[in-house]
Design a protein around this motif. Structure first.
Motif, PDB file in Angstrom:
ATOM      1  N   ALA A 201       0.800  -1.226   0.000  1.00  0.00           N
ATOM      2  CA  ALA A 201       0.000   0.000   0.000  1.00  0.00           C
ATOM      3  C   ALA A 201       0.836   1.281   0.000  1.00  0.00           C
ATOM      4  N   LEU A 202       2.142   1.163   0.175  1.00  0.00           N
ATOM      5  CA  LEU A 202       2.994   2.350   0.155  1.00  0.00           C
ATOM      6  C   LEU A 202       3.051   2.941  -1.251  1.00  0.00           C
ATOM      7  N   GLU A 203       3.406   4.207  -1.331  1.00  0.00           N
ATOM      8  CA  GLU A 203       3.613   4.826  -2.639  1.00  0.00           C
ATOM      9  C   GLU A 203       4.719   4.078  -3.371  1.00  0.00           C
ATOM     10  N   PRO A 204       4.559   3.863  -4.692  1.00  0.00           N
ATOM     11  CA  PRO A 204       5.543   3.071  -5.448  1.00  0.00           C
ATOM     12  C   PRO A 204       6.983   3.517  -5.253  1.00  0.00           C
ATOM     13  N   GLU A 205       7.207   4.842  -5.228  1.00  0.00           N
ATOM     14  CA  GLU A 205       8.586   5.324  -5.086  1.00  0.00           C
ATOM     15  C   GLU A 205       9.157   5.045  -3.702  1.00  0.00           C
ATOM     16  N   LYS A 206       8.288   4.752  -2.742  1.00  0.00           N
ATOM     17  CA  LYS A 206       8.754   4.476  -1.392  1.00  0.00           C
ATOM     18  C   LYS A 206       8.939   2.974  -1.146  1.00  0.00           C
ATOM     19  N   GLN A 207       8.276   2.142  -1.943  1.00  0.00           N
ATOM     20  CA  GLN A 207       8.324   0.692  -1.733  1.00  0.00           C
ATOM     21  C   GLN A 207       9.746   0.146  -1.810  1.00  0.00           C
ATOM     22  N   ALA A 208      10.423   0.451  -2.900  1.00  0.00           N
ATOM     23  CA  ALA A 208      11.772  -0.084  -3.090  1.00  0.00           C
ATOM     24  C   ALA A 208      12.746   0.489  -2.067  1.00  0.00           C
ATOM     25  N   ASP A 209      12.563   1.764  -1.731  1.00  0.00           N
ATOM     26  CA  ASP A 209      13.433   2.399  -0.743  1.00  0.00           C
ATOM     27  C   ASP A 209      13.311   1.690   0.600  1.00  0.00           C
TER      28      ASP A 209
END
Length: 338
Positions: free
Chosen positions: A152-160
């Motif tokens: 559910a996290l924003e895509p740009e935050k998932q990988a981070d």
């Protein structure tokens, strides 16, 4: 008996007194859940206990009741909830003592108070925190709960966040306490003071194995660009050979059509019985017999060769899943094809 004398009683002595007080039938039921060495120690202690003063017996029973009560409250609502109720039932000092001894023996993990939270509520709770803070919290949570939050996290935050979990090693208790103060001040004093191992590749692998396929692919593709070596480490662990048990028969047959028979025989040398049976059940009787003969006559095989053969099959499975030819059962709800 003086209070200080009671406090000097060892754990094994208390356990023996408790079992004596419970009687032979109930004690026998307790013994069924103990290890052999524990049974031996308790049996010896019980045999050496000649008599138990009534006040000592009552002291042990009261302590046992308090700990059981605390465990029940923890199971119902977590540490903070348990402490609140025990404060009312036993008084603040006694409650602190019971909770302190119980959490020390159970090694209660930090962020216990969010483990029962709904993933949606948890997301609202932490989504605006720094990615390192989110990573620290998720590393302590069950993989299914953490996976729901990552998805559910924003895509740009998932990988981070995934990268930070994978690269996390040991976190100091001071850092954990600082984060917990922001999230739950009541738990700040209950964290174990030992340095705690958390995160790492295994942690993020468990999470990625639980999220839906699209979230996993996005995270892995980002990591392959930003941290290619880390991405390789994660990918090698994401689907091990024994996970072939997650495939249905049709998918297994699809995989086996692309596997060299000699590689299959080597891969099965070190496989457990369930995996071997599943593989042989999905081969023709003639081919299964032939591979069994090959396994018997090839003699000892280096573990390195077995692992390499198994990894080749795993690579085939991952490739076929990427192309949509097979489905790996996973927790993200994307295993329906229309």
């Amino acid at each position: 008996m003086a209070a200080d004398k009671k406090e000097q009683i060892s754990g094994i002595e208390k356990a023996a007194i408790l079992l004596i007080a419970l009687g032979p039938e109930r004690s026998a039921q307790v013994f069924k859940h103990l290890k052999d060495d524990e049974i031996e120690q308790l049996t010896l202690e019980i045999a050496n206990t000649r008599s138990v003063p009534s006040d000592l017996r009552d002291y042990v029973l009261d302590e046992f009741y308090e700990i059981c009560l605390a465990q029940q409250y923890i199971a119902e609502g977590g540490i903070a909830y348990a402490k609140e109720l025990l404060d009312k039932a036993l008084g603040e000092d006694r409650a602190r003592d019971v909770i302190g001894r119980l959490t020390a023996s159970l090694q209660v993990r930090p962020f216990e108070f969010v483990r029962k939270a709904d993933p949606t509520q948890l997301l609202n709770f932490i989504q605006d925190e720094h990615p390192q803070t989110i990573a620290l919290i998720l590393a302590y949570l069950p993989a299914s709960q953490a996976a729901a939050v990552v998805k559910a996290l924003e895509p740009e935050k998932q990988a981070d966040v995934a990268k930070r979990i994978a690269m996390m090693d040991r976190t100091s208790p001071d850092m954990i306490k600082e984060v917990e103060k922001v999230l739950e001040k009541k738990l700040a004093t209950l964290v174990n003071q030992d340095y705690t191992s958390v995160g790492g590749v295994d942690s993020i692998v468990n999470i990625l194995n639980t999220v839906d396929r699209s979230t996993e692919k996005h995270i892995m593709e980002t990591l392959e660009i930003e941290e290619p070596e880390l991405a390789d480490d994660i990918r090698r662990k994401m689907f091990v050979f024994e996970d072939i048990l997650l495939l249905d028969n049709r998918s297994i047959q699809t995989v086996l059509r692309e596997v060299d028979n000699n590689e299959l025989a080597i891969a099965l040398k070190n496989a457990n019985e369930d995996v071997q049976k599943l593989i042989f059940d999905n081969l023709s009787s003639r081919l299964a017999s032939m591979i069994k003969e090959d396994m018997e006559f090839m003699g000892p095989v280096k573990l390195k060769d077995v692992e390499e053969a198994q990894q080749k099959i795993v690579n085939i499975i991952r490739r076929l899943e990427d192309s949509g030819e097979i489905i790996i059962s996973r927790g993200g709800g994307d295993d329906i094809v229309v």
